[in-house]
Write a protein that holds these residues in place. Structure first.
Motif, PDB file in Angstrom:
ATOM      1  N   CYS A   1    -111.200 -33.746  36.899  1.00 27.33           N
ATOM      2  CA  CYS A   1    -112.199 -32.920  36.229  1.00 27.33           C
ATOM      3  C   CYS A   1    -113.587 -33.565  36.326  1.00 27.33           C
ATOM      4  O   CYS A   1    -114.578 -32.888  36.601  1.00 27.33           O
TER       5      CYS A   1
ATOM      6  N   ALA B   1    -116.962 -32.261  38.143  1.00 26.80           N
ATOM      7  CA  ALA B   1    -118.234 -32.138  37.437  1.00 26.80           C
ATOM      8  C   ALA B   1    -119.342 -32.863  38.204  1.00 26.80           C
ATOM      9  O   ALA B   1    -120.445 -32.333  38.375  1.00 26.80           O
TER      10      ALA B   1
ATOM     11  N   ILE C   1    -118.331 -21.925  29.928  1.00 23.69           N
ATOM     12  CA  ILE C   1    -118.512 -23.326  30.227  1.00 23.69           C
ATOM     13  C   ILE C   1    -119.702 -23.773  31.050  1.00 23.69           C
ATOM     14  O   ILE C   1    -120.557 -24.425  30.558  1.00 23.69           O
ATOM     15  N   CYS C   2    -119.765 -23.495  32.311  1.00 25.55           N
ATOM     16  CA  CYS C   2    -120.930 -24.004  33.003  1.00 25.55           C
ATOM     17  C   CYS C   2    -121.325 -23.140  34.173  1.00 25.55           C
ATOM     18  O   CYS C   2    -120.625 -22.225  34.538  1.00 25.55           O
TER      19      CYS C   2
ATOM     20  N   SER D   1    -115.790 -22.721  36.141  1.00 23.87           N
ATOM     21  CA  SER D   1    -115.640 -22.807  34.696  1.00 23.87           C
ATOM     22  C   SER D   1    -115.733 -24.256  34.226  1.00 23.87           C
ATOM     23  O   SER D   1    -116.190 -24.544  33.147  1.00 23.87           O
ATOM     24  N   CYS D   2    -115.288 -25.164  35.044  1.00 28.79           N
ATOM     25  CA  CYS D   2    -115.393 -26.570  34.701  1.00 28.79           C
ATOM     26  C   CYS D   2    -115.158 -27.379  35.972  1.00 28.79           C
ATOM     27  O   CYS D   2    -114.832 -26.827  37.017  1.00 28.79           O
ATOM     28  N   GLY D   3    -115.352 -28.657  35.880  1.00 27.48           N
ATOM     29  CA  GLY D   3    -115.204 -29.498  37.060  1.00 27.48           C
ATOM     30  C   GLY D   3    -113.823 -29.380  37.683  1.00 27.48           C
ATOM     31  O   GLY D   3    -113.670 -29.408  38.904  1.00 27.48           O
TER      32      GLY D   3
ATOM     33  N   ASP E   1    -111.972 -26.841  37.831  1.00 26.85           N
ATOM     34  CA  ASP E   1    -111.899 -25.635  38.632  1.00 26.85           C
ATOM     35  C   ASP E   1    -112.485 -25.860  40.024  1.00 26.85           C
ATOM     36  O   ASP E   1    -111.926 -25.422  41.027  1.00 26.85           O
TER      37      ASP E   1
ATOM     38  N   LEU F   1    -107.667 -24.092  33.011  1.00 32.01           N
ATOM     39  CA  LEU F   1    -108.578 -23.727  31.932  1.00 32.01           C
ATOM     40  C   LEU F   1    -107.862 -23.730  30.586  1.00 32.01           C
ATOM     41  O   LEU F   1    -108.398 -24.184  29.573  1.00 32.01           O
TER      42      LEU F   1
ATOM     43  N   PHE G   1    -107.393 -27.207  29.532  1.00 28.51           N
ATOM     44  CA  PHE G   1    -108.694 -27.718  29.143  1.00 28.51           C
ATOM     45  C   PHE G   1    -109.047 -27.314  27.708  1.00 28.51           C
ATOM     46  O   PHE G   1    -109.450 -28.145  26.899  1.00 28.51           O
TER      47      PHE G   1
END
Lengths: 122, 122
Positions: free
Chosen positions: B101, B105, A7-8, A13-15, A17, B30, B33
């Motif tokens: 989320c 981000a 993901i990033c 892994s993502c926002g 997280d 996750l 997601f």
DNA sequence: CTGTATCCGTGAAGATACTG
DNA sequence: CAGTATCTTCACGGATACAG
């Protein structure tokens, strides 16, 4: 914390997280919500929550402070007076938590029965 | 949100507590997601996540299933084919997670540096 | 391919007692 | 009042091997 490969960048892994990293802890969500009402002293917080030991509460407050979610003010008085407040970052995080809180409130009885049913199984 | 707390009737201190009870687990956010994109097979899920052991992944999937957040379908075929999808409850939960989320981000680099700075201290 | 079965290290959380 | 200091327990997650 183990990084998820997908993901990033930035190690999350993502926002979601990243956000959860700051609020993972048994009492942290509650602390955030009480502090949405405004600055509170240590004792107020402890009474509001109820059932938490000093050690654990202090530990979670320190985590949140270190994560810049809340600010601690020690007035250096005797007897001691200390209070806690959300930082701007903490307030925006708490705001982002509102929909989840509403979801939980709306589905609370269902969630409660699901959990109860499951926790009482062998 | 409700101003107070302390066990509001169903065993949870507030709605947030109920919601978090369902998604607490290292890989659960996750999993939710990834399943927002649609039904996935076990192997797909495992590859998408990466770095998770079978035991732990299965365990978390079972938790989510028992909590009625996702549905498991076993096609009883050889070789085995099983897939996982969000239930309506799971989808509404995942939707409630979206603001959090997004917050993560938007604030990811700040959060990453805060966490890095803190995790590297003695 | 989709899981089970074991064994194990770690750390979060609780109980309790004590302090400036 | 606002914490510290210990001690203990136990669920979580990971590694590895194996199975239908």
């Amino acid at each position: 914390m183990a990084t998820h490969p997908q993901i990033c960048g930035d190690g999350f892994s993502c926002g979601l997280d990243a956000a959860l990293h700051l609020i993972s802890g048994k009492w942290k969500p509650l602390i955030l919500f009480f502090l949405r009402d405004g600055t509170k002293r240590y004792g107020e917080l402890k009474r509001s929550i109820g059932g938490v030991s000093d050690k654990v509460l202090i530990q979670q407050l320190k985590d949140l402070e270190a994560h810049r979610v809340l600010a601690r003010t020690d007035y250096q008085e005797v007897p001691p007076r200390v209070d806690y407040a959300l930082t701007p970052l903490g307030r925006s995080l708490a705001d982002a938590l509102v929909p989840l809180c509403s979801w939980g409130a709306e589905n609370m009885s269902e969630v409660a029965s699901i959990v109860a049913e499951r926790d009482t199984l062998p």
